[in-house]
Design a protein around this motif. Sequence first.
Motif, PDB file in Angstrom:
ATOM      1  N   LEU A  81       0.866  -1.134   0.104  1.00  0.00           N
ATOM      2  CA  LEU A  81       0.064   0.006  -0.050  1.00  0.00           C
ATOM      3  C   LEU A  81       0.885   1.112  -0.051  1.00  0.00           C
ATOM      4  CD1 LEU A  81      -2.870  -0.815   2.694  1.00  0.00           C
ATOM      5  CD2 LEU A  81      -2.874  -0.843   0.253  1.00  0.00           C
ATOM      6  N   LEU A  82       0.777   2.038  -1.000  1.00  0.00           N
ATOM      7  CA  LEU A  82       1.266   3.269  -1.203  1.00  0.00           C
ATOM      8  C   LEU A  82       0.261   4.474  -1.241  1.00  0.00           C
ATOM      9  CD1 LEU A  82       4.092   2.915  -3.960  1.00  0.00           C
ATOM     10  CD2 LEU A  82       4.518   2.726  -1.486  1.00  0.00           C
ATOM     11  N   PHE A  83       0.638   5.484  -0.240  1.00  0.00           N
ATOM     12  CA  PHE A  83      -0.375   6.599  -0.298  1.00  0.00           C
ATOM     13  C   PHE A  83       0.060   7.832  -0.618  1.00  0.00           C
ATOM     14  CE2 PHE A  83      -3.069   3.460   1.898  1.00  0.00           C
ATOM     15  CZ  PHE A  83      -4.190   3.791   1.758  1.00  0.00           C
ATOM     16  N   ALA A  84      -0.475   8.722  -1.429  1.00  0.00           N
ATOM     17  CA  ALA A  84      -0.129  10.125  -1.585  1.00  0.00           C
ATOM     18  C   ALA A  84      -0.700  11.008  -0.804  1.00  0.00           C
ATOM     19  CB  ALA A  84      -0.106  10.181  -3.051  1.00  0.00           C
ATOM     20  N   ASP A  85      -0.170  12.128  -0.265  1.00  0.00           N
ATOM     21  CA  ASP A  85      -0.903  13.078   0.372  1.00  0.00           C
ATOM     22  C   ASP A  85      -1.410  14.160  -0.496  1.00  0.00           C
ATOM     23  OD1 ASP A  85       1.362  14.647   0.688  1.00  0.00           O
ATOM     24  OD2 ASP A  85       1.860  14.171   2.486  1.00  0.00           O
ATOM     25  N   SER A  86      -1.633  15.244   0.266  1.00  0.00           N
ATOM     26  CA  SER A  86      -2.352  16.293  -0.520  1.00  0.00           C
ATOM     27  C   SER A  86      -1.149  17.122  -1.270  1.00  0.00           C
ATOM     28  CB  SER A  86      -3.002  17.470   0.080  1.00  0.00           C
ATOM     29  OG  SER A  86      -2.542  17.826   1.252  1.00  0.00           O
ATOM     30  N   THR A  87       0.322  17.245  -0.651  1.00  0.00           N
ATOM     31  CA  THR A  87       1.482  17.470  -1.293  1.00  0.00           C
ATOM     32  C   THR A  87       1.783  16.784  -2.499  1.00  0.00           C
ATOM     33  OG1 THR A  87       2.956  16.558  -0.012  1.00  0.00           O
ATOM     34  CG2 THR A  87       1.812  18.655   1.119  1.00  0.00           C
ATOM     35  N   GLY A  88       1.412  15.541  -2.603  1.00  0.00           N
ATOM     36  CA  GLY A  88       1.905  14.727  -3.598  1.00  0.00           C
ATOM     37  C   GLY A  88       2.886  13.583  -3.094  1.00  0.00           C
ATOM     38  N   ALA A  89       3.307  13.669  -1.967  1.00  0.00           N
ATOM     39  CA  ALA A  89       4.212  12.973  -1.148  1.00  0.00           C
ATOM     40  C   ALA A  89       3.804  11.600  -1.288  1.00  0.00           C
ATOM     41  CB  ALA A  89       4.681  13.439   0.124  1.00  0.00           C
ATOM     42  N   VAL A  90       4.506  10.685  -1.857  1.00  0.00           N
ATOM     43  CA  VAL A  90       4.133   9.106  -1.871  1.00  0.00           C
ATOM     44  C   VAL A  90       4.906   8.416  -0.624  1.00  0.00           C
ATOM     45  CG1 VAL A  90       3.900   7.033  -3.199  1.00  0.00           C
ATOM     46  CG2 VAL A  90       3.720   9.302  -4.221  1.00  0.00           C
TER      47      VAL A  90
END
Length: 185
Positions: A81-90
């Motif tokens: 599971l990879l997620f990306a936050d609102s800043t685009g950081a994965v």
Amino acid sequence: MVAIDSAATAAAELALLQQSGATPEQAWALFDGLPAARTDEVTLGRWQGEELDTGHPFAGVLVASGWYGKQFDGPEQVHPLLFADSTGAVFPVDPRRVPLTLTDKVPLAGVRLINKALPVLGIALRTRKYTARLRDIEYRGAVSVAMVYDHLPIIDHFRRVDEHTLLGIMDMRDLAEPYFFVLRR
């Protein structure tokens, strides 16, 4: 099972199903018609995830939550599971910290709020440890690469659409129907 005769045909069929939505039967027909992909044939690195909407209870939830995809660094080194936050950081997430059993119970608006909080919540969810492995497993009549979660009753099975695209299903204990998704490299 009818084998799909070319990667171009498979990619076109997948694009049509993603655009118009698919019934579970259509998704299964595509999955079963695709060629197997073995562990040693899967390109290592980061794969971006997309949904194949079949009306599954998880439909829209993973995407709204900030799910980015998966990362295969080797057969024993997988971030499922990879997620990306609102800043685009994965970043990789420990699947044990994600309440998958609540996935179909939280409204999408609530999931979007959680996504907005990922820059803060992500600190508690992140991991540096690999939490899955790749194995060649027979499933629905074909031996193909599967991702086995280390601590959860989940196996993701994959078939090859083309050299840059995999069609996957999340097979989770007590889930009546699997969740279909796409990985692109």
